[in-house]
Design a protein around this motif. Structure first.
Motif, PDB file in Angstrom:
ATOM      1  N   GLY A 137       0.801  -1.212   0.000  1.00 18.66           N
ATOM      2  CA  GLY A 137       0.000   0.000   0.000  1.00 18.66           C
ATOM      3  C   GLY A 137       0.833   1.261   0.000  1.00 18.66           C
ATOM      4  O   GLY A 137       0.516   2.236   0.688  1.00 18.66           O
ATOM      5  N   GLY A 138       1.902   1.281  -0.806  1.00 19.29           N
ATOM      6  CA  GLY A 138       2.789   2.437  -0.839  1.00 19.29           C
ATOM      7  C   GLY A 138       2.108   3.710  -1.284  1.00 19.29           C
ATOM      8  O   GLY A 138       2.461   4.809  -0.834  1.00 19.29           O
ATOM      9  N   ALA A 139       1.114   3.601  -2.174  1.00 13.58           N
ATOM     10  CA  ALA A 139       0.382   4.789  -2.605  1.00 13.58           C
ATOM     11  C   ALA A 139      -0.336   5.428  -1.429  1.00 13.58           C
ATOM     12  O   ALA A 139      -0.297   6.652  -1.231  1.00 13.58           O
ATOM     13  N   ASP A 140      -0.999   4.613  -0.629  1.00 14.88           N
ATOM     14  CA  ASP A 140      -1.700   5.107   0.556  1.00 14.88           C
ATOM     15  C   ASP A 140      -0.716   5.724   1.544  1.00 14.88           C
ATOM     16  O   ASP A 140      -1.001   6.763   2.153  1.00 14.88           O
ATOM     17  N   ALA A 141       0.454   5.101   1.680  1.00 13.58           N
ATOM     18  CA  ALA A 141       1.471   5.625   2.601  1.00 13.58           C
ATOM     19  C   ALA A 141       1.965   6.996   2.157  1.00 13.58           C
ATOM     20  O   ALA A 141       2.148   7.911   2.979  1.00 13.58           O
ATOM     21  N   GLN A 160      -3.621  18.470 -10.046  1.00 11.30           N
ATOM     22  CA  GLN A 160      -5.039  18.467 -10.374  1.00 11.30           C
ATOM     23  C   GLN A 160      -5.533  17.122 -10.905  1.00 11.30           C
ATOM     24  O   GLN A 160      -6.726  16.846 -10.890  1.00 11.30           O
ATOM     25  N   ALA A 161      -4.633  16.302 -11.393  1.00  7.81           N
ATOM     26  CA  ALA A 161      -4.980  14.970 -11.893  1.00  7.81           C
ATOM     27  C   ALA A 161      -3.738  14.092 -11.790  1.00  7.81           C
ATOM     28  O   ALA A 161      -2.609  14.592 -11.738  1.00  7.81           O
ATOM     29  N   VAL A 162      -3.960  12.778 -11.751  1.00  3.01           N
ATOM     30  CA  VAL A 162      -2.843  11.853 -11.607  1.00  3.01           C
ATOM     31  C   VAL A 162      -3.047  10.674 -12.549  1.00  3.01           C
ATOM     32  O   VAL A 162      -4.174  10.207 -12.765  1.00  3.01           O
ATOM     33  N   TYR A 163      -1.935  10.204 -13.136  1.00  7.25           N
ATOM     34  CA  TYR A 163      -2.003   9.147 -14.148  1.00  7.25           C
ATOM     35  C   TYR A 163      -1.022   8.018 -13.803  1.00  7.25           C
ATOM     36  O   TYR A 163       0.080   8.267 -13.304  1.00  7.25           O
ATOM     37  N   GLY A 164      -1.446   6.791 -14.095  1.00  6.34           N
ATOM     38  CA  GLY A 164      -0.590   5.630 -13.913  1.00  6.34           C
ATOM     39  C   GLY A 164      -0.616   4.747 -15.148  1.00  6.34           C
ATOM     40  O   GLY A 164      -1.525   4.848 -15.978  1.00  6.34           O
ATOM     41  N   MET A 165       0.370   3.870 -15.266  1.00  4.85           N
ATOM     42  CA  MET A 165       0.468   2.971 -16.425  1.00  4.85           C
ATOM     43  C   MET A 165       1.130   1.668 -15.996  1.00  4.85           C
ATOM     44  O   MET A 165       2.088   1.682 -15.218  1.00  4.85           O
ATOM     45  N   HIS A 166       0.626   0.554 -16.512  1.00  5.71           N
ATOM     46  CA  HIS A 166       1.187  -0.768 -16.193  1.00  5.71           C
ATOM     47  C   HIS A 166       1.345  -1.563 -17.478  1.00  5.71           C
ATOM     48  O   HIS A 166       0.477  -1.556 -18.346  1.00  5.71           O
ATOM     49  N   GLU A 220     -10.083  -1.361 -25.744  1.00  8.41           N
ATOM     50  CA  GLU A 220     -10.905  -1.244 -24.543  1.00  8.41           C
ATOM     51  C   GLU A 220     -10.191  -1.974 -23.411  1.00  8.41           C
ATOM     52  O   GLU A 220      -9.716  -3.100 -23.584  1.00  8.41           O
ATOM     53  N   GLN A 221     -10.102  -1.334 -22.263  1.00  3.45           N
ATOM     54  CA  GLN A 221      -9.415  -1.925 -21.105  1.00  3.45           C
ATOM     55  C   GLN A 221     -10.427  -2.768 -20.324  1.00  3.45           C
ATOM     56  O   GLN A 221     -11.203  -2.254 -19.521  1.00  3.45           O
ATOM     57  N   LEU A 222     -10.429  -4.048 -20.560  1.00  7.12           N
ATOM     58  CA  LEU A 222     -11.376  -4.924 -19.883  1.00  7.12           C
ATOM     59  C   LEU A 222     -10.998  -5.050 -18.408  1.00  7.12           C
ATOM     60  O   LEU A 222      -9.824  -5.218 -18.069  1.00  7.12           O
ATOM     61  N   PRO A 223     -11.969  -4.962 -17.497  1.00  5.50           N
ATOM     62  CA  PRO A 223     -11.660  -5.065 -16.067  1.00  5.50           C
ATOM     63  C   PRO A 223     -11.029  -6.407 -15.727  1.00  5.50           C
ATOM     64  O   PRO A 223     -11.370  -7.441 -16.306  1.00  5.50           O
ATOM     65  N   VAL A 224     -10.092  -6.386 -14.798  1.00  7.35           N
ATOM     66  CA  VAL A 224      -9.450  -7.611 -14.318  1.00  7.35           C
ATOM     67  C   VAL A 224      -9.583  -7.668 -12.801  1.00  7.35           C
ATOM     68  O   VAL A 224      -9.750  -6.647 -12.136  1.00  7.35           O
ATOM     69  N   MET A 225      -9.490  -8.874 -12.247  1.00  7.98           N
ATOM     70  CA  MET A 225      -9.703  -9.060 -10.813  1.00  7.98           C
ATOM     71  C   MET A 225      -8.436  -8.832  -9.992  1.00  7.98           C
ATOM     72  O   MET A 225      -8.477  -8.903  -8.766  1.00  7.98           O
ATOM     73  N   GLY A 226      -7.324  -8.561 -10.638  1.00  6.60           N
ATOM     74  CA  GLY A 226      -6.140  -8.157  -9.899  1.00  6.60           C
ATOM     75  C   GLY A 226      -6.364  -6.798  -9.264  1.00  6.60           C
ATOM     76  O   GLY A 226      -7.218  -6.019  -9.693  1.00  6.60           O
ATOM     77  N   ALA A 227      -5.577  -6.482  -8.232  1.00  3.53           N
ATOM     78  CA  ALA A 227      -5.732  -5.222  -7.507  1.00  3.53           C
ATOM     79  C   ALA A 227      -4.508  -4.345  -7.708  1.00  3.53           C
ATOM     80  O   ALA A 227      -3.423  -4.832  -8.030  1.00  3.53           O
ATOM     81  N   GLU A 228      -4.664  -3.049  -7.463  1.00  3.54           N
ATOM     82  CA  GLU A 228      -3.622  -2.059  -7.731  1.00  3.54           C
ATOM     83  C   GLU A 228      -3.772  -0.897  -6.754  1.00  3.54           C
ATOM     84  O   GLU A 228      -4.869  -0.332  -6.634  1.00  3.54           O
ATOM     85  N   ASP A 229      -2.688  -0.547  -6.050  1.00  2.00           N
ATOM     86  CA  ASP A 229      -2.850   0.499  -5.031  1.00  2.00           C
ATOM     87  C   ASP A 229      -2.869   1.907  -5.599  1.00  2.00           C
ATOM     88  O   ASP A 229      -3.070   2.878  -4.862  1.00  2.00           O
ATOM     89  N   PHE A 230      -2.721   2.072  -6.912  1.00  2.00           N
ATOM     90  CA  PHE A 230      -2.986   3.367  -7.536  1.00  2.00           C
ATOM     91  C   PHE A 230      -4.436   3.773  -7.272  1.00  2.00           C
ATOM     92  O   PHE A 230      -4.789   4.954  -7.365  1.00  2.00           O
ATOM     93  N   ALA A 231      -5.258   2.794  -6.923  1.00  2.00           N
ATOM     94  CA  ALA A 231      -6.659   3.061  -6.582  1.00  2.00           C
ATOM     95  C   ALA A 231      -6.780   4.112  -5.477  1.00  2.00           C
ATOM     96  O   ALA A 231      -7.722   4.924  -5.485  1.00  2.00           O
ATOM     97  N   PHE A 232      -5.857   4.097  -4.512  1.00  2.00           N
ATOM     98  CA  PHE A 232      -5.905   5.089  -3.433  1.00  2.00           C
ATOM     99  C   PHE A 232      -5.767   6.510  -3.996  1.00  2.00           C
ATOM    100  O   PHE A 232      -6.426   7.442  -3.533  1.00  2.00           O
ATOM    101  N   MET A 233      -4.903   6.682  -4.988  1.00  2.00           N
ATOM    102  CA  MET A 233      -4.719   8.001  -5.584  1.00  2.00           C
ATOM    103  C   MET A 233      -5.967   8.435  -6.341  1.00  2.00           C
ATOM    104  O   MET A 233      -6.373   9.600  -6.285  1.00  2.00           O
ATOM    105  N   LEU A 234      -6.618   7.483  -7.015  1.00  2.00           N
ATOM    106  CA  LEU A 234      -7.822   7.807  -7.780  1.00  2.00           C
ATOM    107  C   LEU A 234      -9.018   8.069  -6.879  1.00  2.00           C
ATOM    108  O   LEU A 234     -10.039   8.593  -7.339  1.00  2.00           O
ATOM    109  N   GLN A 235      -8.941   7.697  -5.597  1.00  2.00           N
ATOM    110  CA  GLN A 235      -9.991   8.053  -4.657  1.00  2.00           C
ATOM    111  C   GLN A 235      -9.889   9.514  -4.233  1.00  2.00           C
ATOM    112  O   GLN A 235     -10.871  10.108  -3.779  1.00  2.00           O
ATOM    113  N   VAL A 236      -8.686  10.085  -4.367  1.00  2.00           N
ATOM    114  CA  VAL A 236      -8.451  11.464  -3.951  1.00  2.00           C
ATOM    115  C   VAL A 236      -8.548  12.430  -5.122  1.00  2.00           C
ATOM    116  O   VAL A 236      -9.122  13.525  -4.998  1.00  2.00           O
TER     117      VAL A 236
END
Length: 404
Positions: free
Chosen positions: A147-151, A164-170, A331-347
């Motif tokens: 959870g380094g993003a949250d940290a 004002q916005a944040v972007y990630g790539m994998h 199209e980016q099909l949803p996957v069941m893997g998780a990613e802590d960039f999610a914390f940044m996208l909540q903010v």
């Protein structure tokens, strides 16, 4: 569209000219993997590279995180670009020259490539200020379960660097090199982990009637768990419940006192996560009760779902199309893997995309026998896509912070 075609037509020439230099950098990082919150060498490398480019450097967020700040013009607009730096506790099966020098540690998810792509973009942006505003280059630790993003957020990332916005790539194996994938809405799942301890009563294996055997109870609980998503949840709601470890006993002639099970839950909605957890508790406790036993059920919060914002996805797609053409932006099909960039996208609003890593044909002699898939001991990042990823970062900045 072949790799040679898009590299010649769409990648920034100056970045492409440094492809070998960036490849060597990526391979150096690959050879020296570091786990969650222990990315000392990698952080030093990143900070030194940024400083050499004249980019302002801030260290210490999330313990080993690094943030570079690059400003051009007078605009108050700002954008954040994020790359993750940590490796995985995997024994690498590759024996090529840049294989891990640390047994049991490996860059099996391509974070070495993510770091190298963002550094290559930083090099170009520092030398060509074709934007008006501020770029924050976020090199994040501990994505792999830490959870380094949250940290970093809790340490003040967005207060110290008000973007004002944040972007990630994998990188994404299976998507051909030369292609991207991006879509609005949920693209990666939330995950929580669980631990269940069944408390029985140990005895001699020849005298089972004198004890309470937790093993058959565990078996019944595991099988019953598989009915939660098929019978208690709406079949249109995606979810995965996986029991991944079962620990019980030490001897063949002893019925153990306790049995411990652990695993993960993955959903795209909070409502489904809560439903699954409640049903797990009910099933575990009542099954144990039926056999005269008790159990402890614990859940640990993991990462939230990664949910892309439409406006930033539209900008990402526009930039990608300008580089590789509309047919190569999937199209980016949803996957069941998780990613802590999610914390940044909540903010903040933002976009998290995939860049194709190919099928594994890029691996040199010396790779392992396994597939070139994420979290596989035979994986290796595709250096051919380094210039493409760096070009995306640069053009995203130029589009987001366009000079008036």
């Amino acid at each position: 569209m072949g790799v040679n075609e898009w590299s010649k037509l769409n990648v920034l020439a100056e970045i492409d000219a440094k492809a070998e230099v960036n490849s060597l950098l990526r391979r150096d990082i690959h050879a020296h993997p570091e786990l969650c919150f222990a990315e000392e060498r990698t952080s030093d490398l990143v900070a030194n590279k940024l400083a050499e480019l004249g980019i302002s450097v801030h260290r210490g967020l999330g313990k080993t995180g690094v943030v570079g700040m690059l400003k051009a013009g007078n605009s108050e607009r700002s954008i954040g670009l994020r790359a993750d730096m940590d490796a995985l506790p995997i024994l690498e099966q590759n024996n090529f020259t840049h294989a891990s020098v640390y047994p049991g540690k490996m860059h099996a998810c391509g974070h070495d490539g993510h770091t190298a792509m963002l550094l290559a973009a930083a090099d170009y942006l520092a030398k060509h200020s074709k934007f008006d505003g501020t770029v924050y280059l976020i090199f994040q630790p501990a994505e792999e379960g830490g959870g380094g993003a949250d940290a970093m957020i809790k340490d003040g990332l967005f207060e110290l660097f008000p973007m004002q916005a944040v972007y990630g790539m994998h990188n994404w194996p299976g998507i051909p090199a030369g292609q991207f994938a991006v879509s609005p809405g949920p693209v990666m799942a939330a995950f929580d982990s669980f631990r269940i301890v069944i408390r029985g009563k140990g005895c001699h294996a020849a005298l089972p009637h004198l004890g309470l055997d937790p093993v058959p109870v565990a078996a019944q609980i595991i099988m019953a768990f598989q009915t939660i998503l098929t019978r208690s949840a709406n079949p249109l709601d995606a979810g995965v419940l996986s029991v991944t470890t079962v620990h019980v006993g030490e001897a063949t002639n002893v019925i153990a006192d306790n049995c411990e099970m652990t695993g993960t839950l993955r959903t795209f909605s909070t409502e489904l996560m809560e439903l699954v957890q409640q049903r797990m508790q009910d099933i575990a406790r009542h099954t144990c009760m039926a056999f005269g036993m008790e159990c402890d059920v614990e859940f640990t919060k993991g990462y939230p779902a990664t949910v892309n914002h439409p406006e930033q996805v539209a900008l990402s797609r526009q930039v990608m199309t300008s580089i590789v053409g509309d047919d190569n932006v999937l199209e980016q099909l949803p996957v069941m893997g998780a990613e802590d960039f999610a914390f940044m996208l909540q903010v903040l609003p933002g976009s998290y995309c995939f860049i194709g890593n190919g099928e594994g044909d890029h691996r040199n002699v010396g790779h392992g026998a396994g597939p070139c898939m994420l979290h596989n001991a035979s994986y290796d990042f595709n250096d051919d896509i380094l210039p493409l990823g760096a070009t995306y970062w640069v053009k995203l900045v130029e589009a987001s912070l366009a000079v008036a």
